[in-house]
Structure formats: C-alpha cells, structure tokens
Write an enzyme that holds these catalytic residues in place. Sequence first.
Site, PDB file in Angstrom:
ATOM      1  N   ALA A  32       0.820  -1.205   0.000  1.00  0.00           N
ATOM      2  CA  ALA A  32       0.000   0.000   0.000  1.00  0.00           C
ATOM      3  C   ALA A  32       0.858   1.260   0.000  1.00  0.00           C
ATOM      4  CB  ALA A  32      -0.944   0.007   1.191  1.00  0.00           C
ATOM      5  N   ASN A  74      -6.185   3.421  11.044  1.00  0.00           N
ATOM      6  CA  ASN A  74      -5.457   2.260  11.557  1.00  0.00           C
ATOM      7  C   ASN A  74      -5.282   2.291  13.076  1.00  0.00           C
ATOM      8  OD1 ASN A  74      -3.852   4.451  10.289  1.00  0.00           O
ATOM      9  ND2 ASN A  74      -2.138   3.462  11.317  1.00  0.00           N
ATOM     10  N   GLN A  79      -7.140  -0.480   5.865  1.00  0.00           N
ATOM     11  CA  GLN A  79      -7.722  -1.089   7.070  1.00  0.00           C
ATOM     12  C   GLN A  79      -9.175  -1.492   6.877  1.00  0.00           C
ATOM     13  OE1 GLN A  79      -6.150  -2.122   9.637  1.00  0.00           O
ATOM     14  NE2 GLN A  79      -4.172  -1.097   9.424  1.00  0.00           N
ATOM     15  N   ALA A  84      -2.204  -6.582   0.857  1.00  0.00           N
ATOM     16  CA  ALA A  84      -2.590  -7.971   1.135  1.00  0.00           C
ATOM     17  C   ALA A  84      -2.293  -8.395   2.570  1.00  0.00           C
ATOM     18  CB  ALA A  84      -1.880  -8.909   0.156  1.00  0.00           C
ATOM     19  N   HIS A  85      -1.170  -7.918   3.134  1.00  0.00           N
ATOM     20  CA  HIS A  85      -0.789  -8.454   4.445  1.00  0.00           C
ATOM     21  C   HIS A  85      -1.681  -7.961   5.583  1.00  0.00           C
ATOM     22  CE1 HIS A  85       1.480  -5.168   6.583  1.00  0.00           C
ATOM     23  NE2 HIS A  85       1.623  -4.694   5.363  1.00  0.00           N
ATOM     24  N   CYS A 139       7.590   4.926  18.776  1.00  0.00           N
ATOM     25  CA  CYS A 139       8.722   4.446  19.569  1.00  0.00           C
ATOM     26  C   CYS A 139      10.056   4.631  18.853  1.00  0.00           C
ATOM     27  CB  CYS A 139       8.529   2.977  19.899  1.00  0.00           C
ATOM     28  SG  CYS A 139       6.938   2.637  20.619  1.00  0.00           S
TER      29      CYS A 139
HETATM   30  C1  LIG Z   1      -0.380  -0.748   6.853  1.00  0.00           C
HETATM   31  C2  LIG Z   1      -0.930   0.511   6.287  1.00  0.00           C
HETATM   32  C3  LIG Z   1      -0.366   1.123   5.169  1.00  0.00           C
HETATM   33  C4  LIG Z   1       0.910   0.611   4.525  1.00  0.00           C
HETATM   34  O1  LIG Z   1       0.726  -0.599   3.881  1.00  0.00           O
HETATM   35  P1  LIG Z   1       2.002  -1.470   3.415  1.00  0.00           P
HETATM   36  O2  LIG Z   1       1.432  -2.461   2.449  1.00  0.00           O
HETATM   37  O3  LIG Z   1       2.517  -2.121   4.648  1.00  0.00           O
HETATM   38  O4  LIG Z   1       2.970  -0.556   2.774  1.00  0.00           O
HETATM   39  C5  LIG Z   1      -0.965   2.246   4.672  1.00  0.00           C
HETATM   40  N1  LIG Z   1      -2.082   2.762   5.235  1.00  0.00           N
HETATM   41  C6  LIG Z   1      -2.666   2.199   6.307  1.00  0.00           C
HETATM   42  C7  LIG Z   1      -3.893   2.801   6.870  1.00  0.00           C
HETATM   43  C8  LIG Z   1      -2.100   1.056   6.870  1.00  0.00           C
HETATM   44  O5  LIG Z   1      -2.665   0.530   7.953  1.00  0.00           O
END
Ligand SMILES: *Cc1c(COP(=O)(O)O)cnc(C)c1O
Length: 384
Positions: A73, A155, A183, A202-203, A328
Amino acid sequence: MNYPVYLDYNSTTPCAPQVIEAMLPWFAEHFGNSASKSHAFGWVAENAVDEAREQVANLIGAKSKEIVFTSGATEAINLAIKGIFEYYAEGKEKQHYITCQTEHKAVLDCHAELQKYGAEVTYLPVRSNGTLDLNLLKASIRPETKMISLMWANNETGIIHPIAEVAKIAQESNVIFFTDAVQAAGKIPVSVSGIHLLAISAHKFYGPKGIGALYIRHNHPLPKPLAQISGGGHEKGFRSGTLNIPAIVGMGKAAEMRLSEMEKDGNRLKILRDKLEQRLLELSDTVLNGGQNNRLPHVTNISFGGVEGEELLKRVCHKVAVSSGSACSSITPKPSHVLLAMGVDPDLGRASIRFSLGKHTSEQDLSEAGDCIVKVLEMLKKRN
Ligand SMILES: *Cc1c(COP(=O)(O)O)cnc(C)c1O
C-alpha cells in the site's frame, strides 16, 4: 519462542494456510514470467495473474482492468499522490491538495513532499472523537484543488470516514478522490463507487507481505496518475517491473477468502472487542479514544491515566502484543499524531494502547490480555 497474545492485527496478519498453499506452485513448478508472450510458461503465469486480478477487483467492487499491482500500500499511495501531482505539474498549474491530520504516515509524507515541490496542502483537523467535519472539507475546496485524500478507516482508532459523502463532495467539485482503504478492505464492505483511486495491502487481510494494489478508475475524464517506476511498461504502464506472481496469487486468494468470511468474522470480533473494552473502561482513569459509532468492529484504542506510558507498555508487552499510542522510533517517544490531532493530552496519548483483533483471536486471549493490563495498572499505581 513463547509468543505473547497477538492483538496487533492492524499491523499485520498471518498468511492464511490456503493462501500459502495457493502460492507455492508459483515459485518453482510454474515459474514463468507473465510478460513472456511466446511460450506456455508465460501464458500460464499470465492466466494466474488474470485470475488474481479478478479476485482482488471483486473484493472492492472494481473491474479487473482497474487493478494495478504494487509492492504494497505504501507504493500504491506514492503512485496515487505523486502520480497525480506529476500529471498536473506538466501543465505548470498551481496545485492544491486536501488530506487529513489523522492519515497514515505514507499519505502525510507524500503530501509533505508535494509541498517541497510547490503544492499547497490543507491538512483537515478532526473532532475529538476522530470524525471529519464535512462542511470544513467542502469549504476547503478551491478552484486549484486537484485531489482529496482521505482514508476509509483509521489504523489507530478504527474510526470510519463517511466515504460515500466525501465521494459526492469530490464529484460535485470535479476533484479526484483517493482513499487509503488498507484497514477497511477485507474487514468491512468496500466499494469503489464514486472513488477514483484506492489503495489496499494484502498483508492486512491474511495475504502475503510486499504486495498491494492501486485501483485506478477507468472511463473517467479526470486524469490518472503518472507512473513512478519506469521500465518495461507492465501493469498498463502504471508500474513497470516483473510481476511478483506468487504474491499476486496469494493476494487474490486472500481477497476471495475475505469476501466470504469478513462479515461473520466482524460480528464475532465486535462482541469480543466490546467485552474487553467494557472491562477496561470500567477501570478508573481510562478513556476511549474515538467514538463508539462508525468504527471497525475489531479495534479499540484506550488511554490509561495515572501511569507512565513507557512503563505500561514495557510491562504489558511480554504477555500481550499490542501497539502503543506513541512513536517508539525516537528517543523520547512522541504521542501518536492521530491521538494528538484528536486533542488527546500528550501524556495520556503516550499511555494509550491500540488493541486490534483478528480471525484467530479467542475469548481466552482477551481475558488473558485484560487480566494482564489490570494487573500491570494495579502494580504501577501502587508504586506511584
Ligand atoms: C499498513 C498501512 C499502510 C501501509 O501498507 P504497506 O502495504 O505495509 O505498505 C498504509 N495505510 C494504512 C492505513 C495502513 O494501515
């Protein structure tokens, strides 16, 4: 390794076994390059990508030709925001962008970069419950506004923005609307209706890491982003580079699975989440960050007053894997920009915990997590 209880599904999720199984043949048995047009190795790979593209499109109500695969993303967000800026920069027009203070860092940092190159950016504030003032959004639109970027669901708090209404406002002003739906996709129903650009990963929904997608609306007069990675012209020229076929197949499988399981999952997790939340909010000096309405069913973010944030996290993290309300990465942890934008006191912000549940979360996990927090709070308060 004796792992703690995992309540950090908004950071990442484990790959579903079916996803791994779907991916395996694409490493060695079917290893072809989907761009090879002259032999069966390539054709087989291309078919697999086509199917995955369809599965990903189905998750968000898009057409498969509107899906561009990226490395995640973050890359999709960069492509959307910088790609639109570059499109307009060719015309040397004055450019204005609208986004929000509670966006993910990828969105905020991309806008900061546009500012370096001369764009003006409005960072909309939020109310103390994390919601947007749509009248303020409307009033912020200028003749030179090129794009509105607002996330579907936050998120850190799970707060859901009124995407359909934002889409309508963007449409009325003929402004591009981009949403970071990372999200939301695979957790709650997501449809691209009224949206020009949408990023997913995807993750975050039980697929592999390092693969994501940008939805780019077709058959629309508003411009499309210019490619940020040049080369062989893959992905209709939007994103060059040999496709990561195992990951793409895995993302497709994960998307297909979420379509059938997300509603049941969400209903179950909402009950568990509410129970944990209720238990923690009954303790003294605890505050919920974000309203209880319009939010993801599996997320809660709570501040714990009267204790030191760092101390709290340090003691909780052996038993429960959660995210804190502080960044952190620095020596003196800064409270999260999301909580600060909501007006949360910085000390309270540092003593905040985001609990994000997922499909493997059990009732037992949450009672253990609750017990641990209660015990740590008692201990820290006694010591003070
Ligand atoms: C995790 C996240 C991203 C980044 O996604 P990646 O695939 O890990 O680069 C972007 N926006 C939100 C809201 C996310 O939670």
